[in-house]
Design an enzyme around this catalytic site. Structure first.
Site, PDB file in Angstrom:
ATOM      1  N   ARG A 138       0.819  -1.088   0.212  1.00 10.23           N
ATOM      2  CA  ARG A 138       0.508   0.240  -0.007  1.00 10.23           C
ATOM      3  C   ARG A 138       0.614   1.187   0.225  1.00 10.23           C
ATOM      4  O   ARG A 138       0.297   1.775   0.179  1.00 10.23           O
ATOM      5  CB  ARG A 138      -1.357  -0.140   1.442  1.00 10.23           C
ATOM      6  CG  ARG A 138      -1.923  -1.309   1.243  1.00 10.23           C
ATOM      7  CD  ARG A 138      -2.757  -0.931   0.231  1.00 10.23           C
ATOM      8  NE  ARG A 138      -3.560  -2.740   0.516  1.00 10.23           N
ATOM      9  CZ  ARG A 138      -3.403  -3.762  -0.294  1.00 10.23           C
ATOM     10  NH1 ARG A 138      -1.957  -3.712  -1.006  1.00 10.23           N
ATOM     11  NH2 ARG A 138      -3.842  -4.839   0.004  1.00 10.23           N
ATOM     12  N   SER A 169     -10.519  -0.182   4.051  1.00 11.01           N
ATOM     13  CA  SER A 169      -9.479  -0.735   5.378  1.00 11.01           C
ATOM     14  C   SER A 169      -9.140   0.710   5.735  1.00 11.01           C
ATOM     15  O   SER A 169      -8.635   1.457   4.877  1.00 11.01           O
ATOM     16  CB  SER A 169      -8.873  -1.712   4.649  1.00 11.01           C
ATOM     17  OG  SER A 169      -9.102  -2.484   4.484  1.00 11.01           O
ATOM     18  N   GLU A 205      -4.377   3.620   6.285  1.00  8.90           N
ATOM     19  CA  GLU A 205      -4.607   3.221   5.054  1.00  8.90           C
ATOM     20  C   GLU A 205      -4.660   4.320   4.030  1.00  8.90           C
ATOM     21  O   GLU A 205      -4.910   5.415   3.145  1.00  8.90           O
ATOM     22  CB  GLU A 205      -4.768   1.852   4.650  1.00  8.90           C
ATOM     23  CG  GLU A 205      -4.822   1.795   2.803  1.00  8.90           C
ATOM     24  CD  GLU A 205      -5.138  -0.121   2.625  1.00  8.90           C
ATOM     25  OE1 GLU A 205      -5.837  -0.095   1.808  1.00  8.90           O
ATOM     26  OE2 GLU A 205      -4.751  -0.620   3.532  1.00  8.90           O
TER      27      GLU A 205
END
EC number: 1.3.1.98
Length: 345
Positions: A169, A237, A333
């Site tokens: 990520r 998320s 995130e």
């Protein structure tokens, strides 16, 4: 709804950002523009060299936690082009294209590989920034290059995948090129010799699946597990799954023997952040109108007209509790944007 800001010289009508990011928080910006061509991108950059601005796709990985004191620019360039050679399909997609719609387009035209990444919200331009991934696949494996405009020189550049510093990520666009580049397009390579990736979760139960089978299962599972942001505000998320050393895992297993993990290599493992959060009883908890989703602890939701302050408060409570209990540092995130730009927990 617009908001009026008044100072000694003038009255400014602020633009609401509530419908421009999937969390739906009550935030505003000084101005908003939609960039629909490379030419208009160059014009915008030239006009805003000394003014604060934030680049936005579909707002699916962004939470505006306060009124942003600057211009929000939606990158909305469109277009998909396909070429091919003996071994690969070469797909050039503009930054404003919907990621999921690109997945569907490729599947429809028998170009396979993206199916594990179905139903991930956001744009093509956001995909390399986040190095989006799901069900054993990360987008970096298909990227040949990323085209962007340097915000200082207003020149177009192409950066090869090997130079994008892709990680979990993560990419160069979150670090060295953060707020220094406007992505305008991405070039992908999809192999003609397609091989299914079904090593993860529910996909492992599929027997000799087609790309369409994988796509269908991914969509089914994501719709069952994750709340629809058009119904319940969220950004997917909220935290990354932490990566720790095998030595650290061994020590943690002495105290928490049921802690799940996924080996990454001989020295590191990935721990499901949702498990850590769930163990601490946060699932279903509220902070004002913000809620830790009762079915998926990794997702924070705007359940009852929550605010940016409430989101930050709940996220910090979770982060601090995980650090205290497990000595693991959770990284968020979602991009958190405040009055002057990026906010860290």
């Amino acid at each position: 709804m617009a908001k009026i800001a008044q100072n000694r010289q003038s009255v400014v009508i602020l633009k609401s950002l509530q419908q421009l990011h999937t969390f739906g928080l009550p935030a505003h910006c000084t101005d908003f523009v939609s960039i629909k061509s490379v030419h208009s991108a160059h014009t915008f950059i030239a006009q805003h060299q000394k003014q604060p601005f934030y680049l936005l796709g579909q707002g699916s990985n962004t939470a505006f936690v306060a009124d942003y004191k600057g211009t929000v620019a939606e990158v909305a360039l469109k277009g998909i082009g396909v070429q091919e050679n003996e071994s690969h399909y070469i797909i050039k997609a503009a930054a404003g294209e919907s990621w999921h719609e690109l997945v569907v387009y490729c599947l429809k035209h028998t170009m396979y590989g993206f199916e594990n990444l179905a139903l991930i919200p956001g744009t093509v331009g956001a995909a390399p920034i986040q190095n989006i991934g799901a069900y054993g696949v990360e987008v970096e494996r298909f990227i040949q290059s990323v085209q962007y405009i340097d915000l200082k020189t207003n020149q177009v550049h192409s950066i090869a995948a090997k130079d994008c510093e892709f990680g979990y990520r993560d990419s160069i666009f979150k670090h060295a090129l953060w707020q220094k580049a406007m992505i305008v397009g991405v070039t992908f390579l999809l192999p003609k010799a397609w091989q299914p990736v079904v090593t993860y979760g529910e996909l492992a139960a599929l027997h000799a699946p087609s790309a369409q089978d994988i796509f269908n299962k991914v969509v089914e599972v994501r719709q069952a597990k994750l709340p629809d942001p058009s119904v319940l505000g969220n950004a997917g998320s909220f935290f990354k799954n932490p990566i720790i050393s095998c030595d650290n895992l061994a020590a943690l297993h002495q105290q928490f023997p049921s802690m799940p993990f996924y080996p990454l290599d001989t020295r590191t493992v990935k721990i499901p952040a949702a498990w850590l959060i769930d163990q601490l009883g946060f699932k279903g908890q509220f902070e004002g109108g913000i809620r830790c989703h009762p079915k998926q602890a990794l997702v924070l939701t705007n359940a009852e007209q929550g605010t940016g302050e409430q989101l930050l408060s709940l996220a910090r409570r979770i982060k601090n509790a995980v650090a205290e209990q497990f000595s693991i540092d959770l990284e968020h995130e979602v991009q958190l944007i405040g009055a002057k730009g990026r906010v860290l927990l």
